[in-house]
Design an enzyme around this catalytic site. Structure first.
Site, short mmCIF file in Angstrom:
data_model
loop_
_atom_site.label_atom_id
_atom_site.label_comp_id
_atom_site.label_asym_id
_atom_site.label_seq_id
_atom_site.Cartn_x
_atom_site.Cartn_y
_atom_site.Cartn_z
N PHE A 147 44.07 24.17 34.37
CA PHE A 147 44.81 23.10 33.95
C PHE A 147 46.45 23.11 34.23
O PHE A 147 47.14 22.26 33.85
CB PHE A 147 44.45 22.41 33.05
CG PHE A 147 43.03 21.66 33.01
CD1 PHE A 147 42.78 20.33 33.17
CD2 PHE A 147 41.92 22.42 32.70
CE1 PHE A 147 41.46 19.88 33.34
CE2 PHE A 147 40.69 21.98 32.80
CZ PHE A 147 40.40 20.85 33.20
N CYS A 165 37.95 9.40 33.15
CA CYS A 165 38.26 10.02 31.78
C CYS A 165 39.65 10.13 31.37
O CYS A 165 40.21 9.37 30.50
CB CYS A 165 37.48 11.33 31.52
SG CYS A 165 35.48 10.79 31.09
N ARG A 200 36.62 6.65 40.57
CA ARG A 200 37.41 5.98 39.71
C ARG A 200 38.90 6.54 39.47
O ARG A 200 39.10 7.84 39.42
CB ARG A 200 36.72 5.90 38.28
CG ARG A 200 35.54 4.98 38.32
CD ARG A 200 34.77 5.20 36.82
NE ARG A 200 33.97 6.42 36.48
CZ ARG A 200 33.32 6.67 35.58
NH1 ARG A 200 33.24 5.69 34.43
NH2 ARG A 200 32.74 7.77 35.18
N VAL A 221 27.17 10.30 31.62
CA VAL A 221 26.82 11.04 30.34
C VAL A 221 25.44 10.82 30.05
O VAL A 221 24.63 11.59 29.63
CB VAL A 221 27.65 10.69 29.33
CG1 VAL A 221 27.28 11.25 27.90
CG2 VAL A 221 29.16 11.23 29.71
N ALA A 225 49.59 22.29 40.03
CA ALA A 225 50.12 21.08 40.32
C ALA A 225 49.72 20.48 41.50
O ALA A 225 48.98 21.28 42.45
CB ALA A 225 51.81 21.49 40.51
N LYS A 234 37.88 14.58 20.53
CA LYS A 234 37.70 14.28 21.96
C LYS A 234 39.09 13.84 22.50
O LYS A 234 39.19 14.46 23.66
CB LYS A 234 36.53 13.14 22.00
CG LYS A 234 36.13 12.84 23.37
CD LYS A 234 35.74 13.67 24.29
CE LYS A 234 35.90 13.35 25.84
NZ LYS A 234 35.46 14.19 26.61
N1 NAD Z 1 31.99 10.79 33.00
C1 NAD Z 1 32.51 11.98 32.17
O1 NAD Z 1 32.67 12.85 32.81
C2 NAD Z 1 32.60 11.90 30.90
C3 NAD Z 1 32.62 12.84 29.99
C4 NAD Z 1 32.70 13.25 28.85
C5 NAD Z 1 32.74 11.73 27.88
N2 NAD Z 1 32.46 10.68 28.63
C6 NAD Z 1 32.67 9.28 27.96
O2 NAD Z 1 31.28 8.83 27.80
C7 NAD Z 1 31.17 7.42 27.86
C8 NAD Z 1 30.21 7.09 29.11
O3 NAD Z 1 30.91 7.62 30.37
P1 NAD Z 1 30.15 7.55 31.91
O4 NAD Z 1 31.03 8.05 32.79
O5 NAD Z 1 28.83 8.20 31.74
O6 NAD Z 1 30.14 5.81 31.73
P2 NAD Z 1 29.58 5.05 32.90
O7 NAD Z 1 30.26 3.97 33.08
O8 NAD Z 1 28.97 5.93 34.13
O9 NAD Z 1 27.94 4.74 32.37
C9 NAD Z 1 27.79 3.73 31.26
C10 NAD Z 1 26.76 3.19 31.46
O10 NAD Z 1 26.10 2.42 30.20
C11 NAD Z 1 25.67 0.99 30.67
N3 NAD Z 1 25.59 0.07 29.80
C12 NAD Z 1 26.60 -0.81 29.37
N4 NAD Z 1 26.53 -1.68 28.38
C13 NAD Z 1 25.39 -1.05 27.88
C14 NAD Z 1 24.29 -1.36 26.74
N5 NAD Z 1 24.68 -2.21 26.08
N6 NAD Z 1 23.11 -0.83 26.52
C15 NAD Z 1 22.99 0.24 27.40
N7 NAD Z 1 23.69 0.59 28.44
C16 NAD Z 1 24.96 0.10 28.82
C17 NAD Z 1 26.42 0.59 31.97
O11 NAD Z 1 25.66 -0.12 32.95
C18 NAD Z 1 26.56 2.12 32.78
O12 NAD Z 1 25.53 2.41 33.47
C19 NAD Z 1 32.59 7.05 28.19
O13 NAD Z 1 33.03 6.72 26.81
C20 NAD Z 1 33.19 8.10 28.65
O14 NAD Z 1 34.67 8.17 28.36
C21 NAD Z 1 32.48 10.46 30.01
#
Ligand code: NAD
Length: 451
Positions: A268, A279, A347, A15, A271, A223
């Protein structure tokens, strides 16, 4: 506040990296904070540490222009920023609840360095009520920071496209001028989006531009509810698939007709081996847990979760039946380890779960994925051989399992499969292979809920 000019993004994951890189093309200076050194080093070289269509050229150009500054320093970025987007991870705890350590850790660290009037935007998916707690934290630290919830809806695999051509932007908060300032950022993104799409090489999309302002709590709940509903649809389709298997119906025919009803929709309702990824599984368990915290038992989501967790085992049983009851010593090729096509993310991937279950049952497993071999290595059972190509994986196999809907896998010719395999069983765990071509090539096509 006047218009934002400098933005800090906390967390350069799927993200944060996408958000930061795209906003850096819209007239903002963007600092991207990432504490993980390996990830940061790769980003500094002008590319992503995960596979995502179109993202690398956008990162590279933004770095070259100096508008995107990857760093591990809050001190050097947050004090200069008008807006801070928090995009840190919210993984699940062992009990299924949301681990908010990164959320609160990042908020506290940012608050230390933020100038008065900074807008702190939560993009991470958090349980309803979290924002109020972060607001209390800011108050306790005696910081004048406006807090806004702006949940992220991008999908891995189409992250750039989804961010540019969003269906809707949800912004929740109590301070109207802070909410408006965040909406302004997306209006600015709209102005540049076709240009960025060309840089990325992704299609130019339709003009989706729906802005939804809500309360803080509602934005947070929107969300998780959206993801939970999509997960529910998948598990519903899977429960009907299990019935279709027993009753001799075809779940694809059923869902094509059911989904043709506009009130329901076809999306969605595929099956197969169930949902995975960073997520849906944790958002479902987080919602269940957050319900229990409020004395609400979301049994409907517990059922969806149980159905999903049962699918890999159900598929392995089907394979076992197809090979005459004994998996031990059978050679099985598992094609697809990413949790879905278009990403290298493994994941909670059903493909990895399938490969591991088969290996535990004594099968000799070879796996292959077009993008996720490296990321999957640490999660795979030690006896699984990672192949470098489909051909390499299926050589002499008794069974081939299609576990991720990559075009490379779905378009692989049935004739070639039949030629290189020793046995004939083709387990289509995503229900998307051409069953007629498989049967014509002499393969025994087995789907999930298919006749
Ligand atoms: N991946 C998706 O498709 C998606 C879609 C919508 C929402 N989200 C949500 O967005 C959020 C992030 O998801 P993601 O998949 O990008 O996660 P991710 O684990 O890929 O990335 C998170 C990053 O944050 C960094 N981090 C940790 N602590 C930190 C800090 N104190 N300061 C700065 N950086 C820090 C980590 O090192 C990591 O690289 C989650 O809550 C997820 O549920 C993800």
């Amino acid at each position: 506040m006047s218009k934002a000019s400098t933005i800090t993004v906390l967390g350069a994951g799927y993200v944060g990296l996408t958000t930061g890189a795209l906003l850096a093309h819209c007239g903002y200076k963007v600092y991207l904070i990432e504490p993980n050194k390996e990830r940061l080093d790769v980003i500094k070289q002008g590319r992503s540490f995960f596979y995502e269509d179109g993202l690398d050229p956008v990162i590279k150009l933004a770095l070259d222009s100096g508008d995107l500054v990857p760093t591990n320093s809050y001190e050097k970025s947050v004090p200069h920023s008008d807006v801070v987007f928090s995009c840190v991870g919210t993984p699940d705890n062992p009990d299924g609840s949301s681990n908010l350590n990164y959320v609160f850790g990042a908020a506290e660290e940012a608050a230390k360095h933020a100038k008065p009037g900074t807008i702190y935007v939560q993009k991470s998916t958090v349980p309803v009520g979290t924002g109020k707690k972060v607001e209390e934290l800011f108050k306790k630290l005696n910081k004048k920071i406006d807090y806004v919830s702006n949940p992220e809806f991008l999908r891995e695999g189409t992250a750039v496209y989804d961010t540019l051509y969003f269906d809707r932007v949800v912004v929740g908060g109590d301070n109207k001028s802070a909410v408006d300032a965040i909406i302004d950022i997306y209006i600015q993104l709209e102005k540049f989006r076709d240009h960025i799409a060309h840089i990325a090489g992704v299609p130019v999309g339709p003009r989706g531009d729906q802005y939804i302002g809500t309360s803080l709590n509602s934005a947070e709940l929107i969300k998780v509810t959206a993801n939970a509903f999509l997960a529910l649809k998948i598990s519903f389709a899977n429960s009907i698939a299990v019935l279709a298997d027993k009753a001799g119906a075809d779940v694809v025919e059923v869902m094509d007709a059911v989904g043709a009803d506009n009130r329901i929709g076809r999306a969605f309702l595929n099956a197969g081996r169930g949902y995975g990824g960073g997520c849906f599984p944790k958002d479902v368990s987080g919602l269940i847990s957050s319900g229990l915290e409020h004395g609400v038992n979301l049994e409907i989501m517990q059922a969806a979760q149980a159905q999903n967790q049962a699918m890999p085992g159900y598929i392995v049983e089907k394979i076992q039946d197809a090979v005459g009851g004994q998996l031990s010593g059978k050679k099985v090729a598992v094609l697809g380890l990413a949790f879905k096509a278009g990403t290298s993310d493994v994941r909670k991937s059903p493909g990895v779960a399938l490969a591991n279950l088969l290996a535990k049952a004594g099968a000799i497993v070879a796996s292959y994925d077009p993008q996720a071999n490296e990321e999957a290595a640490a999660d795979l059972h030690k006896d699984i051989k990672q192949a470098n190509s489909i051909k390499d994986a299926i050589g002499n196999a008794d069974v081939t399992v299609l576990a991720t809907e990559w075009a490379e896998i779905l378009e692989y010719s049935a004739v070639e499969l039949a030629k290189h395999m020793k046995g004939t069983v083709l387990m289509d765990a995503v229900n998307q292979y051409n069953a007629v071509s498989a049967t014509t090539a002499g393969l025994t096509y087995v789907g999930v809920g298919r006749i």
